[in-house]
Design an enzyme around this catalytic site. Structure first.
Site, short mmCIF file in Angstrom:
data_model
loop_
_atom_site.label_atom_id
_atom_site.label_comp_id
_atom_site.label_asym_id
_atom_site.label_seq_id
_atom_site.Cartn_x
_atom_site.Cartn_y
_atom_site.Cartn_z
N ARG A 63 0.77 -1.36 -0.07
CA ARG A 63 0.03 0.07 0.12
C ARG A 63 0.92 1.21 0.03
O ARG A 63 0.63 2.07 -0.59
CB ARG A 63 -0.85 0.11 1.28
CG ARG A 63 -2.05 1.01 1.33
CD ARG A 63 -2.95 1.17 2.19
NE ARG A 63 -3.86 2.03 2.22
CZ ARG A 63 -4.12 2.81 3.50
NH1 ARG A 63 -3.23 2.60 4.41
NH2 ARG A 63 -4.99 3.86 3.37
N HIS A 67 0.79 4.25 -2.71
CA HIS A 67 0.74 5.57 -2.40
C HIS A 67 1.71 6.55 -2.84
O HIS A 67 1.52 7.74 -3.06
CB HIS A 67 0.16 5.59 -0.97
CG HIS A 67 -1.18 5.05 -0.68
ND1 HIS A 67 -1.92 6.03 0.29
CD2 HIS A 67 -2.01 4.42 -0.88
CE1 HIS A 67 -3.03 5.22 0.55
NE2 HIS A 67 -3.04 4.32 -0.32
N ASN A 95 -3.50 9.08 3.97
CA ASN A 95 -2.31 8.16 4.36
C ASN A 95 -2.00 7.94 5.97
O ASN A 95 -1.30 7.37 6.12
CB ASN A 95 -1.11 8.86 3.91
CG ASN A 95 -1.02 8.86 2.22
OD1 ASN A 95 -1.69 7.96 1.94
ND2 ASN A 95 -0.28 9.67 1.70
N HIS A 178 -5.81 -6.07 -2.97
CA HIS A 178 -6.70 -6.07 -2.09
C HIS A 178 -6.98 -7.50 -1.58
O HIS A 178 -7.93 -7.65 -0.57
CB HIS A 178 -8.01 -5.37 -2.62
CG HIS A 178 -7.92 -3.94 -2.61
ND1 HIS A 178 -9.04 -3.42 -3.23
CD2 HIS A 178 -6.88 -3.25 -2.53
CE1 HIS A 178 -8.68 -1.93 -3.09
NE2 HIS A 178 -7.14 -1.96 -2.78
#
Length: 302
Positions: A63, A67, A95, A178
């Site tokens: 993740r 990001h 975040n 995911h």
């Protein structure tokens, strides 16, 4: 050690993220072979150590890598701490749930001891074996507005990924991340308490128990195998059990549904495509040469 039933532990996923991989998902020796030959080993050992303490670390680093790349390119800007004069990316609302920064710190400390000023912080998130990324010197909270919301539909997602040089197929493949990790209830509760015909009712009932009104608990993204990097995510979509609206929207057209079915039916295909897509994502907006720097401390600009 056999992993069984076509499922991969998150440790391998981390290897995919921290290394430049070919479609065969094999680690390659590359850019740092001469300047810091122990770099890959140091990264691997530190990540494996962290995984023993917390198996969820793999999902955290995946993740964080995403990001980082989607905001200013893969320049490690998500690692920079805020200052009195600037609120950095990591402190943006989207975040605040990122974890794993201390792991990057530990790896960086070992790398600096082995080869001072050589390996960039950006390469700790996407270990570049073909070209060396430099670290960015800008990190702004406001830039994180580009990150995809769990409520985006297929058209919006496709447009966003194309703007980053990624295809719709890349987007569908990367969504497979995911299959690991957790989500906070506030990212999807609107689906639970409003009528949503794309959400399986039995799954909705189970989620309502975990996410009562007003709570912000966490749930597994893939309750069937929350810490195994497999292709169950796509099988869940076909059962209307995608957690986010942005997950279930992948079945919006015949073409995207076909892609989901292919990935759901063949784990090896998913593994190959995910490895290739991660490498492609890791090339977004990279800084080379004099465009950036190699931070001594990932949290601070030199």
């Amino acid at each position: 050690m056999g992993w069984g039933r076509g499922a991969t532990p998150v440790a391998l996923v981390v290897a995919l993220c921290l290394s430049s991989l070919g479609a065969d998902a094999q680690l390659k020796v590359g850019y740092y072979s001469y300047s810091c030959p122990a770099a890959e080993l140091i990264v691997r050992e530190e990540v494996e150590k962290a995984l023993k303490d917390d198996p969820g670390v793999g999902a955290d680093l995946l993740r964080m890598h995403f990001h980082d790349c989607f905001v200013r390119g893969c320049d490690g800007s998500v690692l920079i701490d805020s200052t009195e004069d600037n609120t950095a990316e990591k402190d943006a609302q989207v975040n605040l749930t990122l974890e794993g920064f201390e792991i990057i710190d530990a790896i960086k400390e070992k790398l600096e001891a082995a080869c001072k000023g050589v390996v960039s912080c950006a390469d700790l998130l996407a270990f570049a074996a073909r070209d060396s990324r430099k670290d960015g010197t800008v990190s702004k909270e406001s830039d994180t507005s580009i990150l995809p919301s769990p409520a985006l539909d297929l058209t919006e997602l496709t447009k966003l990924f194309i703007s980053k040089g990624l295809s719709q197929n890349d987007m569908i493949t990367l969504s497979g991340a995911h299959t690991v990790g957790i989500a906070h209830c506030d990212a999807f509760t609107d689906r639970l308490y409003d009528i949503d015909e794309t959400l399986d009712e039995k799954y909705a009932v189970a989620l309502r128990k975990q996410c009562p009104p007003g709570s912000n608990n966490t749930v597994s993204m893939d309750p069937k195998s929350p810490q195994r990097f497999d292709n169950h995510y796509y099988r869940s979509l076909l059962q209307n059990r995608g957690l986010f609206s942005s997950d279930q929207t992948l079945l919006s057209t015949q073409g995207t549904t076909t892609q989901v079915k292919r990935l759901a039916s063949n784990y090896k295909r998913f593994q190959r495509k995910f490895a290739a897509a991660i490498v492609k994502m890791g090339e977004i907006g990279i800084l080379t040469g004099s465009e950036g720097e190699v931070r001594a401390n990932c949290r601070r600009i030199n």
